[in-house]
Scaffold this motif. Structure first.
Motif, PDB file in Angstrom:
ATOM      1  N   GLN A 117     -38.922  26.080   6.610  1.00  0.00           N
ATOM      2  CA  GLN A 117     -39.178  24.654   6.785  1.00  0.00           C
ATOM      3  C   GLN A 117     -40.025  24.118   5.630  1.00  0.00           C
ATOM      4  O   GLN A 117     -39.756  23.047   5.094  1.00  0.00           O
ATOM      5  N   GLN A 118     -41.053  24.873   5.227  1.00  0.00           N
ATOM      6  CA  GLN A 118     -41.889  24.465   4.102  1.00  0.00           C
ATOM      7  C   GLN A 118     -41.070  24.443   2.811  1.00  0.00           C
ATOM      8  O   GLN A 118     -41.232  23.556   1.970  1.00  0.00           O
ATOM      9  N   SER A 119     -40.197  25.418   2.681  1.00  0.00           N
ATOM     10  CA  SER A 119     -39.330  25.464   1.495  1.00  0.00           C
ATOM     11  C   SER A 119     -38.400  24.254   1.466  1.00  0.00           C
ATOM     12  O   SER A 119     -38.201  23.628   0.417  1.00  0.00           O
ATOM     13  N   ASN A 120     -37.839  23.924   2.610  1.00  0.00           N
ATOM     14  CA  ASN A 120     -36.952  22.755   2.705  1.00  0.00           C
ATOM     15  C   ASN A 120     -37.710  21.464   2.402  1.00  0.00           C
ATOM     16  O   ASN A 120     -37.200  20.570   1.733  1.00  0.00           O
ATOM     17  N   GLU A 121     -38.951  21.365   2.894  1.00  0.00           N
ATOM     18  CA  GLU A 121     -39.760  20.178   2.619  1.00  0.00           C
ATOM     19  C   GLU A 121     -40.072  20.070   1.128  1.00  0.00           C
ATOM     20  O   GLU A 121     -40.028  18.994   0.540  1.00  0.00           O
ATOM     21  N   GLY A 122     -40.372  21.218   0.518  1.00  0.00           N
ATOM     22  CA  GLY A 122     -40.653  21.234  -0.916  1.00  0.00           C
ATOM     23  C   GLY A 122     -39.443  20.817  -1.731  1.00  0.00           C
ATOM     24  O   GLY A 122     -39.538  20.038  -2.689  1.00  0.00           O
ATOM     25  N   VAL A 123     -38.284  21.336  -1.325  1.00  0.00           N
ATOM     26  CA  VAL A 123     -37.048  20.986  -2.038  1.00  0.00           C
ATOM     27  C   VAL A 123     -36.747  19.504  -1.866  1.00  0.00           C
ATOM     28  O   VAL A 123     -36.375  18.816  -2.815  1.00  0.00           O
ATOM     29  N   SER A 124     -36.905  18.989  -0.658  1.00  0.00           N
ATOM     30  CA  SER A 124     -36.615  17.568  -0.433  1.00  0.00           C
ATOM     31  C   SER A 124     -37.589  16.679  -1.195  1.00  0.00           C
ATOM     32  O   SER A 124     -37.211  15.633  -1.724  1.00  0.00           O
ATOM     33  N   LEU A 125     -38.876  17.087  -1.267  1.00  0.00           N
ATOM     34  CA  LEU A 125     -39.836  16.322  -2.056  1.00  0.00           C
ATOM     35  C   LEU A 125     -39.472  16.336  -3.541  1.00  0.00           C
ATOM     36  O   LEU A 125     -39.559  15.320  -4.234  1.00  0.00           O
ATOM     37  N   ALA A 126     -39.074  17.496  -4.022  1.00  0.00           N
ATOM     38  CA  ALA A 126     -38.683  17.602  -5.430  1.00  0.00           C
ATOM     39  C   ALA A 126     -37.458  16.747  -5.719  1.00  0.00           C
ATOM     40  O   ALA A 126     -37.386  16.052  -6.741  1.00  0.00           O
ATOM     41  N   LEU A 127     -36.479  16.786  -4.810  1.00  0.00           N
ATOM     42  CA  LEU A 127     -35.262  15.979  -5.001  1.00  0.00           C
ATOM     43  C   LEU A 127     -35.568  14.490  -4.962  1.00  0.00           C
ATOM     44  O   LEU A 127     -35.014  13.710  -5.735  1.00  0.00           O
TER      45      LEU A 127
END
Length: 195
Positions: free
Chosen positions: A6-16
């Motif tokens: 979930q943290q990884s997904n949040e990080g990816v979405s923030l980066a995108l």
């Protein structure tokens, strides 16, 4: 494990979202830059046209002045001149009136010369005055392509179009469909074309 995902997904979405924001700002900046370049080009073209027009007017005026000065030299010998010619006087008021009259004569001839020169230049650039314009014609699609078709004929036994089509093979139906789409309506039933 799911917290890490979930943290990884949040990080990816923030980066995108950050990348999308940067790209949108770049697009806005590029669009603004293109608009400025287009505006500069338009201004440069307008300035070029103004300078060409000024040069054309300058040459026409200098020609007219040369013609009038030539006529003025011819009139030096005569003391009084007919109407429309230049008069010389010692009185400053009459000189001013004479100059105003000369300017009016110059301006009356300049307008025609400017129009003629402008038309000539536009023709040289490829612009033509179009006199043979035709109004658009309305196309009637209800009669297009159905003149030479052979409608389905009634046979001795009562059948309809659906029954005739149901007796055709898949290949024959595809061929019929292709004919209709390509505009080749020979041998295609009228009911299928109008439907």
């Amino acid at each position: 494990m799911s917290d890490e995902v979930q943290q990884s997904n949040e990080g990816v979405s923030l980066a995108l979202s950050a990348v999308a924001e940067v790209l949108s700002k770049m697009d806005e900046r590029l669009a603004k830059q293109e608009a400025e370049e287009i505006k500069k080009a338009e201004v440069a073209e307008a300035e070029l046209q103004k300078s060409e027009l000024a040069e054309m007017i300058k040459s026409i005026v200098s020609q007219a002045v040369a013609e009038f000065s030539k006529a003025d030299e011819d009139d030096d010998d005569e003391e009084e001149v007919d109407k429309g010619k230049y008069m010389k006087s010692k009185d400053s008021n009459s000189e001013i009136a004479t100059l105003k009259k000369q300017i009016a004569e110059l301006q009356s001839g300049i307008d025609e010369k400017i129009q003629k020169e402008a038309d000539t230049r536009l023709r040289k650039l490829g612009f033509r005055e179009e006199t043979g314009l035709k109004a658009p014609e309305v196309v009637r699609y209800d009669t297009m392509g159905v003149e030479d078709t052979t409608p389905i004929q009634k046979s001795q036994e009562p059948t309809n179009v659906v029954e005739q089509l149901s007796k055709m093979s898949y290949t024959q139906l595809r061929t019929l469909q292709h004919k209709i789409q390509s505009g080749d309506t020979d041998g295609v039933p009228r009911e299928l074309i109008e439907g």
